[in-house]
Design a protein around this motif. Structure first.
Motif, PDB file in Angstrom:
ATOM      1  N   ARG A 102     -14.715  -9.660  -3.925  1.00  0.00           N
ATOM      2  CA  ARG A 102     -13.535  -8.798  -3.902  1.00  0.00           C
ATOM      3  C   ARG A 102     -12.726  -9.038  -2.639  1.00  0.00           C
ATOM      4  O   ARG A 102     -11.498  -9.038  -2.668  1.00  0.00           O
ATOM      5  N   ARG A 136      -8.880  -9.974  -2.529  1.00  0.00           N
ATOM      6  CA  ARG A 136      -7.971  -9.118  -1.774  1.00  0.00           C
ATOM      7  C   ARG A 136      -7.132  -9.934  -0.795  1.00  0.00           C
ATOM      8  O   ARG A 136      -5.919  -9.772  -0.709  1.00  0.00           O
ATOM      9  N   ASP A 140      -8.471  -2.690  -2.289  1.00  0.00           N
ATOM     10  CA  ASP A 140      -9.858  -2.698  -2.763  1.00  0.00           C
ATOM     11  C   ASP A 140     -10.040  -1.718  -3.921  1.00  0.00           C
ATOM     12  O   ASP A 140     -10.687  -2.030  -4.912  1.00  0.00           O
ATOM     13  N   ALA A 164     -14.727   2.978  -1.696  1.00  0.00           N
ATOM     14  CA  ALA A 164     -13.324   2.638  -1.433  1.00  0.00           C
ATOM     15  C   ALA A 164     -12.501   3.892  -1.150  1.00  0.00           C
ATOM     16  O   ALA A 164     -11.651   3.887  -0.260  1.00  0.00           O
TER      17      ALA A 164
END
Length: 160
Positions: A101, A105, A70, A50
């Protein structure tokens, strides 16, 4: 909020109790420890990815909003992994895995867009959405409101 916390603690205790009933006390402790070790490794790996994604996106001149989100979700997932309990481990693991995720998000960014603009407008936030000038330490923040040769006027603070 206290009710949610209490329900979470009850769920954690119930999950630990259920697992301990099935596999035994020492095996349950081993599973909790293994979850923390694997989760921390995964959080470190995904966090590095990330961070690189944020830098690459920022270098290309695009907004790194998705990548920063993230990173935030990875940090939350890593924190949940370290909290003892199976419910928090599962929630943390879901935040650390890229497919789930991405779902979180998208939902998070959609919610933020409904609540208002994602970035401040103008110089340092300058004008508020109501058109008022934001005042910091009795100085006008937006320099376009006064001529630089004239000293800035002391703002009048109006009650809302």
């Amino acid at each position: 909020m206290a009710v949610i916390f209490l329900l979470w603690v009850i769920a954690e205790i119930a999950a630990i109790w259920a697992v301990a009933s099935l596999v035994g006390f020492l095996s349950t402790l081993g599973l909790l420890l293994a979850g923390a070790i694997v989760g921390s490794w995964l959080a470190r790996r995904e966090g590095g990815k990330a961070a690189r994604a944020v830098l690459d996106t920022a270098r290309s001149g695009r907004s790194p909003l998705g990548e920063v989100t993230d990173g935030m979700l990875i940090g939350l997932g890593g924190l949940l992994i370290f909290v003892p309990g199976f419910v928090s481990d599962v929630a943390g693991l879901l935040l650390l895995l890229p497919p789930t995720r991405a779902l979180v998000r998208r939902a998070w960014l959609k919610r933020l867009k409904r609540r208002g603009p994602l970035a401040p407008r103008g110089f340092g936030g300058g004008l508020h959405s109501s058109g008022r000038v934001i005042v910091v330490d009795s100085e006008v923040v937006d320099p376009s409101r006064h001529d630089r040769r004239d000293p800035p006027q002391r703002p009048v603070i109006e009650p809302e």
